[in-house]
Design a protein around this motif. Structure first.
Motif, short mmCIF file in Angstrom:
data_model
loop_
_atom_site.label_atom_id
_atom_site.label_comp_id
_atom_site.label_asym_id
_atom_site.label_seq_id
_atom_site.Cartn_x
_atom_site.Cartn_y
_atom_site.Cartn_z
N ASN A 4 0.70 -1.28 0.01
CA ASN A 4 0.00 -0.05 0.10
C ASN A 4 0.78 1.24 0.02
N ILE A 5 2.02 1.15 -0.22
CA ILE A 5 3.10 2.24 -0.21
C ILE A 5 2.87 2.99 -1.51
N VAL A 10 5.14 9.43 -0.98
CA VAL A 10 6.26 9.33 -0.17
C VAL A 10 7.31 10.31 -0.67
N LEU A 11 7.53 10.51 -1.99
CA LEU A 11 8.55 11.67 -2.47
C LEU A 11 7.99 12.93 -2.17
N VAL A 12 6.70 13.29 -2.73
CA VAL A 12 6.24 14.44 -2.32
C VAL A 12 6.23 14.84 -0.85
N THR A 13 6.05 14.14 0.07
CA THR A 13 5.90 14.28 1.57
C THR A 13 7.35 14.60 1.90
N TYR A 14 8.08 13.68 1.52
CA TYR A 14 9.47 13.93 2.21
C TYR A 14 10.07 15.12 1.57
N VAL A 15 9.84 15.70 0.22
CA VAL A 15 10.29 16.89 -0.12
C VAL A 15 9.82 17.90 0.66
N ALA A 16 8.53 17.89 1.15
CA ALA A 16 7.90 18.95 2.00
C ALA A 16 8.64 19.02 3.24
N SER A 145 -3.24 10.72 -1.13
CA SER A 145 -2.48 10.20 -1.93
C SER A 145 -2.21 11.02 -3.14
N VAL A 146 -1.06 11.35 -3.82
CA VAL A 146 -0.74 11.79 -4.97
C VAL A 146 -1.39 10.92 -6.27
N GLU A 147 -1.53 9.72 -6.08
CA GLU A 147 -2.03 8.63 -6.98
C GLU A 147 -3.47 8.96 -7.22
N ALA A 148 -4.17 9.26 -6.09
CA ALA A 148 -5.79 9.38 -6.11
C ALA A 148 -5.89 10.79 -7.07
N LEU A 165 1.71 18.84 -3.14
CA LEU A 165 2.75 19.48 -2.31
C LEU A 165 2.39 20.37 -1.68
N LEU A 166 1.56 21.21 -2.00
CA LEU A 166 1.13 22.49 -1.30
C LEU A 166 0.26 22.02 0.02
N GLY A 167 -0.37 20.84 -0.19
CA GLY A 167 -1.19 20.57 0.93
C GLY A 167 -0.06 20.03 1.98
N ARG A 168 0.67 19.13 1.57
CA ARG A 168 1.68 18.57 2.56
C ARG A 168 2.43 19.81 3.02
#
Length: 253
Positions: A4-5, A10-16, A145-148, A165-168
């Motif tokens: 479910n990852i 993950v990448l967008v959140t970690y960049v934020a 999720s970004v995928e959604a 990205l803005l939301g995170r």
């Protein structure tokens, strides 16, 4: 375990996380410099380059655990070195140090405001969505999720990435501000509070902080629910007195 990852999320959140922590630490360094201590600047910490601020546990391990475990992301960066003896004498030393400490959480609050305005304007004027659904899009951009978003017909990949990205950035900066204002151990809140405590309390306060810091770190790994129980009331206040009222105003709902 990893079925479910969502890699993009993950990448967008970690960049934020990296950006938010870098601004936080750069704010500490800039505040110290403005108060006449150039220690952090000389050591290359007055920068938005995340490499200068990375801490293995706080900037890598803890955020990734939070992201992969689908819990509110908490983390920290390598502390900015500050020499209290070099700080301006326009203020008492511990007050000046408290001002340096407060610059970090203040930067997170400013970031949350800037990115919330940008996110709400994008949702209101950049998406063909019913006004009644704008709040739903806002919450999904912060925690979904970004995928959604990528699966929505007609929504470009760039817009989906911008929304998430803005939301995170909004959610993470609110969380970092709250977390760092707690008056525990090595957190900024402890230094801020110390700057205004009566002298007769300082010795006991300073003695307790290392112990509190160890307990805090242990809770991260052993009892993370204790940390969230402490933070939850502050999240409730921030969301209901700041985030949601301002978002409704900006979204026109």
């Amino acid at each position: 375990m990893f079925d479910n990852i969502h890699i993009a999320s993950v990448l967008v959140t970690y960049v934020a996380v990296l950006f938010s922590l870098s601004v936080h630490e750069a704010a500490h360094a800039t505040a110290a410099y403005l108060l006449e201590d150039d220690t952090a600047r000389r050591l290359g910490r007055m920068t938005l380059n995340p490499i200068a601020h990375i801490d293995l546990i706080g900037t890598v391990l803890m955020p990734l655990i939070g992201i992969l475990g689908n819990v509110r992301v908490l983390g920290w960066a390598k502390p900015v070195p500050v020499d209290p003896n070099r700080l301006t004498r326009r203020f008492r030393m511990r007050v000046a140090y408290a001002m340096v400490a407060g610059a970090g959480p203040a930067s997170n609050l400013v970031q949350s405001l800037v990115f919330l305005v940008a996110l709400c304007l994008l949702i209101r004027f950049g998406l063909p969505v019913d006004p009644a659904q704008r709040g739903v899009v806002l919450m999904r951009s912060m925690y979904g999720s970004v995928e959604a978003f990528l699966a929505i017909p007609g929504l470009s990949a760039g817009t989906a990435l911008a929304l998430t990205l803005l939301g995170r950035l909004v959610a993470i900066n609110i969380g970092l501000a709250i977390f760092n204002l707690l008056p525990f151990g090595p957190l900024d809140g402890a230094s801020i509070l110390r700057g205004f405590l009566p002298w007769r309390w300082l010795q006991s306060y300073d003695r307790a902080q290392p112990i509190i810091g160890i307990v805090l770190l242990a809770c991260f790994f052993i009892l993370p629910q204790v940390i969230m129980a402490i933070l939850s009331p502050f999240y409730f206040v921030a969301e209901n007195l700041y985030l949601y009222p301002l978002a409704r105003l900006l979204l026109g709902v």
